[in-house]
Write a protein that holds these residues in place. Structure first.
Motif, PDB file in Angstrom:
ATOM      1  N   TYR A 284     -54.865  -9.101 147.182  1.00 32.16           N
ATOM      2  CA  TYR A 284     -55.754 -10.097 147.762  1.00 32.16           C
ATOM      3  C   TYR A 284     -55.293 -10.100 149.395  1.00 32.16           C
ATOM      4  N   ALA A 285     -54.094  -9.743 149.544  1.00 35.39           N
ATOM      5  CA  ALA A 285     -53.582  -9.826 151.186  1.00 35.39           C
ATOM      6  C   ALA A 285     -54.256  -8.513 151.719  1.00 35.39           C
ATOM      7  N   LEU A 286     -54.385  -7.504 151.193  1.00 38.35           N
ATOM      8  CA  LEU A 286     -54.866  -6.172 151.899  1.00 38.35           C
ATOM      9  C   LEU A 286     -56.332  -6.174 151.877  1.00 38.35           C
ATOM     10  N   LEU A 287     -56.947  -6.832 150.777  1.00 34.13           N
ATOM     11  CA  LEU A 287     -58.593  -6.904 150.769  1.00 34.13           C
ATOM     12  C   LEU A 287     -59.015  -7.728 151.985  1.00 34.13           C
ATOM     13  N   TRP A 288     -58.127  -8.854 152.224  1.00 37.01           N
ATOM     14  CA  TRP A 288     -58.492  -9.833 153.247  1.00 37.01           C
ATOM     15  C   TRP A 288     -58.256  -9.125 154.771  1.00 37.01           C
ATOM     16  N   LEU A 289     -56.984  -8.425 154.609  1.00 39.64           N
ATOM     17  CA  LEU A 289     -56.732  -7.816 156.075  1.00 39.64           C
ATOM     18  C   LEU A 289     -57.742  -6.744 156.485  1.00 39.64           C
ATOM     19  N   ASP A 290     -58.038  -6.099 155.340  1.00 40.56           N
ATOM     20  CA  ASP A 290     -59.134  -4.827 155.719  1.00 40.56           C
ATOM     21  C   ASP A 290     -60.480  -5.376 155.732  1.00 40.56           C
ATOM     22  N   GLY A 291     -60.678  -6.565 155.837  1.00 41.13           N
ATOM     23  CA  GLY A 291     -62.013  -7.220 156.018  1.00 41.13           C
ATOM     24  C   GLY A 291     -63.095  -7.207 154.811  1.00 41.13           C
ATOM     25  N   GLN A 292     -62.400  -6.859 153.570  1.00 40.29           N
ATOM     26  CA  GLN A 292     -63.409  -6.753 152.403  1.00 40.29           C
ATOM     27  C   GLN A 292     -63.737  -8.009 151.794  1.00 40.29           C
ATOM     28  N   LEU A 293     -63.246  -9.143 152.131  1.00 41.99           N
ATOM     29  CA  LEU A 293     -63.582 -10.481 151.856  1.00 41.99           C
ATOM     30  C   LEU A 293     -64.652 -10.995 152.676  1.00 41.99           C
ATOM     31  N   ASP A 294     -64.603 -10.650 153.883  1.00 39.72           N
ATOM     32  CA  ASP A 294     -65.547 -11.315 155.085  1.00 39.72           C
ATOM     33  C   ASP A 294     -66.794 -11.650 154.736  1.00 39.72           C
TER      34      ASP A 294
ATOM     35  N   TYR B 143     -59.890   9.544 148.804  1.00 35.47           N
ATOM     36  CA  TYR B 143     -61.077   8.744 148.905  1.00 35.47           C
ATOM     37  C   TYR B 143     -60.630   7.342 148.952  1.00 35.47           C
ATOM     38  N   PHE B 144     -59.877   6.983 148.177  1.00 40.83           N
ATOM     39  CA  PHE B 144     -59.380   5.545 147.890  1.00 40.83           C
ATOM     40  C   PHE B 144     -58.716   4.904 149.334  1.00 40.83           C
ATOM     41  N   ARG B 145     -57.985   5.709 150.077  1.00 38.17           N
ATOM     42  CA  ARG B 145     -57.293   5.168 151.318  1.00 38.17           C
ATOM     43  C   ARG B 145     -58.616   5.106 152.518  1.00 38.17           C
ATOM     44  N   ILE B 146     -59.250   6.004 152.520  1.00 39.10           N
ATOM     45  CA  ILE B 146     -60.550   6.228 153.552  1.00 39.10           C
ATOM     46  C   ILE B 146     -61.614   5.050 153.124  1.00 39.10           C
ATOM     47  N   MET B 147     -61.620   4.673 151.819  1.00 40.24           N
ATOM     48  CA  MET B 147     -62.740   3.575 151.350  1.00 40.24           C
ATOM     49  C   MET B 147     -62.251   2.149 152.045  1.00 40.24           C
ATOM     50  N   PHE B 148     -60.905   2.168 152.249  1.00 39.13           N
ATOM     51  CA  PHE B 148     -60.718   0.563 152.669  1.00 39.13           C
ATOM     52  C   PHE B 148     -60.153   0.697 154.159  1.00 39.13           C
TER      53      PHE B 148
ATOM     54  N   LEU C 211     -55.968  -7.770 141.705  1.00 39.63           N
ATOM     55  CA  LEU C 211     -55.032  -7.370 140.774  1.00 39.63           C
ATOM     56  C   LEU C 211     -55.063  -5.816 140.624  1.00 39.63           C
ATOM     57  N   ALA C 212     -56.339  -5.102 140.483  1.00 39.95           N
ATOM     58  CA  ALA C 212     -56.591  -3.742 140.362  1.00 39.95           C
ATOM     59  C   ALA C 212     -56.218  -3.212 141.705  1.00 39.95           C
ATOM     60  N   HIS C 213     -56.775  -3.681 142.621  1.00 40.89           N
ATOM     61  CA  HIS C 213     -56.564  -3.140 144.156  1.00 40.89           C
ATOM     62  C   HIS C 213     -55.060  -2.906 144.482  1.00 40.89           C
ATOM     63  N   GLY C 214     -54.235  -4.132 144.416  1.00 39.51           N
ATOM     64  CA  GLY C 214     -52.687  -4.420 144.432  1.00 39.51           C
ATOM     65  C   GLY C 214     -52.017  -3.378 143.994  1.00 39.51           C
ATOM     66  N   TYR C 215     -52.400  -3.446 142.305  1.00 39.07           N
ATOM     67  CA  TYR C 215     -51.418  -2.430 141.445  1.00 39.07           C
ATOM     68  C   TYR C 215     -51.657  -0.966 142.047  1.00 39.07           C
ATOM     69  N   ALA C 216     -52.860  -0.542 142.348  1.00 38.84           N
ATOM     70  CA  ALA C 216     -53.269   0.714 142.591  1.00 38.84           C
ATOM     71  C   ALA C 216     -52.433   1.067 143.809  1.00 38.84           C
ATOM     72  N   LEU C 217     -52.302   0.038 145.008  1.00 41.00           N
ATOM     73  CA  LEU C 217     -51.938   0.606 146.193  1.00 41.00           C
ATOM     74  C   LEU C 217     -50.019   0.573 145.867  1.00 41.00           C
ATOM     75  N   LEU C 218     -49.815  -0.364 145.525  1.00 41.06           N
ATOM     76  CA  LEU C 218     -48.181  -0.302 145.036  1.00 41.06           C
ATOM     77  C   LEU C 218     -47.828   0.673 144.304  1.00 41.06           C
TER      78      LEU C 218
END
Lengths: 204, 204
Positions: A172-182, B116-121, B168-175
Motif C-alpha cells: 500500500y505504501a509503495l503504490l501510494w508513493l509511486d502514484g498508482q492510487l492517485d 519489467y516490474f521495476r520499470i512499470m512502477f 498484498l501481492a505488490h508488497g509481497y513481490a517487492l519484499l
C-alpha cells in the motif's frame, strides 16, 4: 575589475565548523534532502558536502564512501520505523487494535519519510545489513509486527499472517508513493485506514 | 606489429541489419538485459545500442530518447501482466479460486520479470501513462483484479478489498525481490501461495 570569479564563493563562506556529531547529522540531513529533491542518483559525497555547506573532504570524517553514508541512513530509517511501530503498539488497548495501529503507522511512516523508506529497502544496502545496529533495528521493527500478530492468531498461522500483514502495508505504501492510487482512490489516507480495519476485522 | 587496437572490433562486426519491428524488439530486449545485469542507471540509448549490437544511431529510429524507450518497456510490462492475470482468472473454477490464482500470478510475474516490474512502477514513466496503449494496459490489469474481487465481496467493500489485494501481492513481490524475505522465510514461493490461500479463505 567588475568580473569577479564567484564560482567557489558560496562554498568558501559556507564552510561552517561543526562538532563531530553535528556534522554527521548535517550530512545525513543533506543526503535525505538530496534524495527527496533530486533522487538517489544525485547522491555523492561531494554533492552532499555542497548541500550541507561543508568542505568537500568533510564527509570522509564520518563515511568512507557513498555506500557507507546511504547505509547509515537506512539504519537510521529502520530505527525510526521500529520506534513508530512500538509507539503505535503501546497506545492500543487490544492486540487487534495494536495490529491495526501498526499497519497504519507503517504506511504513515513511509508517507512522511519517503527518502528513508526507499533507502531502507535497497537490497545492496541492507541485504545483508552492513552494520550490527542496522540489522538489530530491522529485526526490532519486524518483531513489533510479529509479536503483535502472535497475540492475534493461532501459532500455526503466525508466520504467514505476519508476512501477509507486512506485505499489505508495504505494498500500500509503495503504490501510494509511486502514484498508482492517485487516479483510483479519492482519499488514499482514509482508504489506508479502511484497509487496516478490514484486515483486523477478518482475523478476529 | 602484435599490438592491434581491437577496442571497437566487437562493435563493428556486431552491426547487424534488422527489419524495422525486429530492431525495436531487439532494443527492448537489450534494455531489459541491461536493467537486469547493471540496473536502470546503466540504461542509455548508446549503451542499449551497444548491447543490442547495432549502431549508436539505430535506437533513434524507434525512440526519441531514453524515457521513450523505458516507457515502451513499461507499457509492454503492463500488457504482459494483464495477460498473465487474465490467464489465471480463466483457469479458475470459482471467483474465490480466481482471486487466489490472480494473487499468485501477480507475484510470479514480478519474480519472473523483475526488470519489467521495476520499470512499470516508476512514477516518472507511468504516472500518468505517456501513451494511450500503456494506460489501457494498466487499466486492463487492474480490471482483472477489480472484477474478480467484485464477484467475491459485497459491493460496499469492493474498492477497499481490491486495493488491499493489490497491495498484498505488490508488497509481497517487492519484499521478495528486494531480499527482505530471504532470512525470514524458508520457501518464499510456497509462502506466497499460503498468503494467497489465507486471504481468499478469509473473504469467503
Amino acid at each position: 575589475m567588475r568580473a569577479v570569479d564567484v564560482r567557489n564563493y558560496a562554498l568558501v563562506v559556507a564552510r561552517t565548523n561543526y562538532h563531530h556529531g553535528a556534522l554527521r547529522e548535517a550530512l545525513l540531513k543533506a543526503t535525505l534532502e538530496l534524495i527527496e529533491t533530486e533522487g538517489i542518483g544525485a547522491v555523492s559525497l561531494r554533492q552532499v558536502a555542497r548541500t550541507a555547506g561543508v568542505s568537500p573532504g568533510a564527509p570522509y570524517h564520518h563515511f568512507p564512501d557513498r555506500a557507507a553514508l546511504l547505509t547509515a541512513l537506512a539504519d537510521e530509517g529502520f530505527r525510526l520505523l521500529a520506534d513508530a511501530l512500538t509507539e503505535a503498539h503501546e497506545k492500543a488497548a487490544t492486540p487487534t487494535e495494536a495490529l491495526e495501529a501498526i499497519l497504519n503507522a507503517y504506511v504513515e511512516f513511509a508517507r512522511e519519510n519517503p527518502a528513508y523508506f526507499r533507502i531502507m529497502f535497497r537490497p545492496e544496502l541492507t541485504q545483508p545489513h552492513k552494520s550490527p545496529t542496522g540489522a538489530e533495528a530491522g529485526e526490532a521493527a519486524f518483531a513489533v509486527l510479529g509479536n503483535t500478530v502472535a497475540e492475534c492468531v493461532p501459532a500455526a498461522e503466525r508466520d504467514v499472517v505476519a508476512i501477509a500483514m507486512w506485505s499489505l502495508a508495504h505494498g500500500y505504501a509503495l503504490l501510494w508513493l509511486d502514484g498508482q492510487l492517485d487516479h483510483r482512490v479519492a482519499d488514499p489516507a482514509a482508504l489506508s485506514h479502511r484497509v487496516a480495519a478490514l484486515v483486523t476485522t477478518l482475523i478476529k
